[in-house]
Design an enzyme around this catalytic site. Structure first.
Site, PDB file in Angstrom:
ATOM      1  N   HIS A 130      -5.662 -12.932  -0.792  1.00 19.41           N
ATOM      2  CA  HIS A 130      -4.550 -12.059  -1.184  1.00 19.41           C
ATOM      3  C   HIS A 130      -4.969 -10.614  -1.415  1.00 19.41           C
ATOM      4  O   HIS A 130      -4.124  -9.773  -1.727  1.00 19.41           O
ATOM      5  CB  HIS A 130      -3.882 -12.593  -2.456  1.00 19.41           C
TER       6      HIS A 130
HETATM    7  C1  UD1 Z   1      -2.830  -9.298  -9.044  1.00 20.89           C
HETATM    8  C2  UD1 Z   1      -4.112  -8.568  -9.501  1.00 20.89           C
HETATM    9  C3  UD1 Z   1      -5.320  -9.186  -8.813  1.00 20.89           C
HETATM   10  C4  UD1 Z   1      -5.345 -10.687  -9.005  1.00 20.89           C
HETATM   11  C5  UD1 Z   1      -4.025 -11.289  -8.551  1.00 20.89           C
HETATM   12  C6  UD1 Z   1      -3.975 -12.775  -8.734  1.00 20.89           C
HETATM   13  C7  UD1 Z   1      -3.793  -6.163  -9.978  1.00 20.89           C
HETATM   14  C8  UD1 Z   1      -4.081  -4.804  -9.487  1.00 20.89           C
HETATM   15  N1  UD1 Z   1      -4.070  -7.165  -9.106  1.00 20.89           N
HETATM   16  O1  UD1 Z   1      -2.694  -9.077  -7.651  1.00 20.89           O
HETATM   17  O2  UD1 Z   1      -6.501  -8.619  -9.365  1.00 20.89           O
HETATM   18  O3  UD1 Z   1      -6.406 -11.227  -8.266  1.00 20.89           O
HETATM   19  O4  UD1 Z   1      -2.974 -10.675  -9.315  1.00 20.89           O
HETATM   20  O5  UD1 Z   1      -2.783 -13.294  -8.234  1.00 20.89           O
HETATM   21  O6  UD1 Z   1      -3.355  -6.323 -11.084  1.00 20.89           O
HETATM   22  N2  UD1 Z   1       4.706 -11.181  -6.349  1.00 20.89           N
HETATM   23  C9  UD1 Z   1       5.616 -12.221  -6.354  1.00 20.89           C
HETATM   24  N3  UD1 Z   1       5.749 -12.931  -7.509  1.00 20.89           N
HETATM   25  C10 UD1 Z   1       5.064 -12.635  -8.649  1.00 20.89           C
HETATM   26  C11 UD1 Z   1       4.179 -11.564  -8.628  1.00 20.89           C
HETATM   27  C12 UD1 Z   1       4.008 -10.862  -7.473  1.00 20.89           C
HETATM   28  O7  UD1 Z   1       6.256 -12.519  -5.364  1.00 20.89           O
HETATM   29  O8  UD1 Z   1       5.234 -13.346  -9.652  1.00 20.89           O
HETATM   30  C13 UD1 Z   1       4.529 -10.431  -5.083  1.00 20.89           C
HETATM   31  C14 UD1 Z   1       5.307  -9.159  -5.072  1.00 20.89           C
HETATM   32  O9  UD1 Z   1       5.722  -8.946  -3.771  1.00 20.89           O
HETATM   33  C15 UD1 Z   1       4.290  -8.124  -5.465  1.00 20.89           C
HETATM   34  C16 UD1 Z   1       3.006  -8.687  -4.860  1.00 20.89           C
HETATM   35  O10 UD1 Z   1       3.156 -10.108  -4.963  1.00 20.89           O
HETATM   36  O11 UD1 Z   1       4.607  -6.861  -5.017  1.00 20.89           O
HETATM   37  C17 UD1 Z   1       1.762  -8.252  -5.552  1.00 20.89           C
HETATM   38  O12 UD1 Z   1       1.822  -8.549  -6.946  1.00 20.89           O
HETATM   39  P1  UD1 Z   1       0.924  -7.719  -8.004  1.00 20.89           P
HETATM   40  O13 UD1 Z   1       1.088  -8.269  -9.356  1.00 20.89           O
HETATM   41  O14 UD1 Z   1       1.156  -6.275  -7.798  1.00 20.89           O
HETATM   42  O15 UD1 Z   1      -0.555  -7.964  -7.476  1.00 20.89           O
HETATM   43  P2  UD1 Z   1      -1.293  -9.279  -6.939  1.00 20.89           P
HETATM   44  O16 UD1 Z   1      -1.542  -9.107  -5.487  1.00 20.89           O
HETATM   45  O17 UD1 Z   1      -0.639 -10.527  -7.401  1.00 20.89           O
END
Ligand code: UD1
Length: 361
Positions: A206
């Site tokens: 991811h």
């Molecule tokens: C975040 C952490 C990363 C960790 C990962 C574990 C940061 C910078 N990154 O990355 O270090 O390894 O979590 O999962 O904090 N989304 C959903 N549902 C959710 C949350 C997110 O669909 O509950 C989707 C959304 O499209 C969002 C994308 O995932 O924009 C990214 O989510 P985000 O929390 O920004 O970062 P992660 O890639 O999950």
């Protein structure tokens, strides 16, 4: 002491659980409060973890959701500041390196509330990773820095952090793993997916560096096409990865690849302990596979956890198709890396941390 434990994203939850349970053993001394920022909000990425880890509902839920880094971090700062001004905790604990960690650190230090960073000092020396920025800034602002491995201590000292603030305590994630290992044995996941032990690999993917670039993402998928001919690969897919595959029009329909939704903590532990090897760009999985003595091929060019390479089972393979295939085949041919468990990865990290607070209280 009123202690705020800040969490928000999946890899935070297994780090706050052991701390919460240890703090609760001293009700006359500590009153722990869980603040969930809402960075992760999907059931699979958040609530399922609370259930598996037997965490109570968060005391306060900020519900910030997704967004660009600035927007997400900014929203957490705004909402958290209100809560902290209202309840005035005596100590704030942040864990790991996600955006919720950074936001918590900024609010605590601006409001002059002593700040604790658990999993301090890790450095990939790669500022293109958002986590590296989050951990570096959090460490500069922290008053108590709890490290997982010797390299962490060295990094902090080199950056000018006072030795009196640094405590080498081991990896808190391993506390959660040890506590839940037996429960994970009851998971039905192997049966449900029809997988015999040691006859499959696991994959998690991811990181923006792998999935936000079409070229890197397709290199990895092309490697999987070859590996999938020799072994089944279970792939619990992160929402971000699904989104990017759609955007780039990349098919995940690959022979041997078993796609699942993101798995709960116990199901994933069960899959991890019984797999032949792991392919992953996660930080946590490098540590957990080292504990389980299972080979891990890390789909990155660097790691903030060098002990997993030096002592453990981890190897860096980046997103180079040939290297990924070559190292996977070595494992399948019986030449996988074996290792030892690093110092203090013994399930007593939360105890060591809370002992420090007891001595100060
Ligand atoms: C975040 C952490 C990363 C960790 C990962 C574990 C940061 C910078 N990154 O990355 O270090 O390894 O979590 O999962 O904090 N989304 C959903 N549902 C959710 C949350 C997110 O669909 O509950 C989707 C959304 O499209 C969002 C994308 O995932 O924009 C990214 O989510 P985000 O929390 O920004 O970062 P992660 O890639 O999950």
């Amino acid at each position: 002491m009123k202690i705020f434990l800040i969490c928000g994203a999946r890899p935070n939850f297994m780090k706050i659980a052991p701390l919460l349970f240890e703090l609760k053993k001293f009700p006359d001394k500590f009153s722990p409060v869980i603040i969930h920022t809402g960075q992760h909000y999907d059931f699979e990425l958040s609530r399922a973890f609370f259930q598996d880890l037997e965490l109570p509902e968060p005391d306060i839920y900020l519900g910030v959701g997704s967004g660009t880094h600035g927007l997400q971090t900014g929203k957490i700062i705004i909402e958290l500041e209100k809560v902290i001004l209202k309840y005035r905790p005596d100590l704030i604990i942040v864990v790991g390196d996600v955006n919720s960690t950074l936001a918590g650190a900024i609010v605590a230090s601006k409001l002059l509330i002593p700040l604790v960073h658990v999993e301090a000092g890790l450095r990939s020396f790669d500022r293109t990773m958002p986590e590296e920025i989050n951990r570096t800034v959090t460490d500069i602002l922290s008053d108590y820095l709890f490290t997982t491995e010797e390299a962490g201590n060295k990094n902090l000292l080199r950056e000018g952090i006072g030795e009196n603030k640094i405590y080498f305590c081991g990896d808190i994630m391993i506390d959660a793993l040890i506590k839940n290992r037996d429960k994970a044995k009851n998971s039905r996941i192997l049966k449900d997916l029809g997988l015999p032990k040691k006859e499959y690999a696991i994959l998690t993917l991811h990181r923006p560096s792998n999935v936000d670039s079409k070229n890197s993402f397709s290199n990895i998928l092309n490697a999987l096409k070859e590996i999938g001919k020799r072994i089944k690969i279970v792939f619990p897919i992160h929402p971000r990865t699904t989104k990017m595959a759609k955007k780039f029009n990349l098919s995940l329909n690959i022979d041997g690849l078993i796609l699942t939704k993101p798995l709960s903590y116990l199901d994933f532990l069960c899959l991890e302990e019984n797999c032949k090897f792991a392919l992953s760009d996660s930080g946590s999985i490098q540590g957990e596979t080292t504990f389980f003595n299972i080979p891990c091929l890390t789909l990155r060019n660097n790691t903030e956890r060098p002990i997993t390479i030096k002592m453990g089972t981890n190897k860096l393979v980046g997103n180079d198709k040939n290297k990924i295939i070559e190292e996977s085949f070595k494992i399948l041919d019986g030449k996988g890396k074996t290792g030892k468990i690093p110092p203090f990865w013994d399930g007593r990290t939360a105890k060591r941390i809370v002992k420090v607070f007891l001595e100060k209280s």
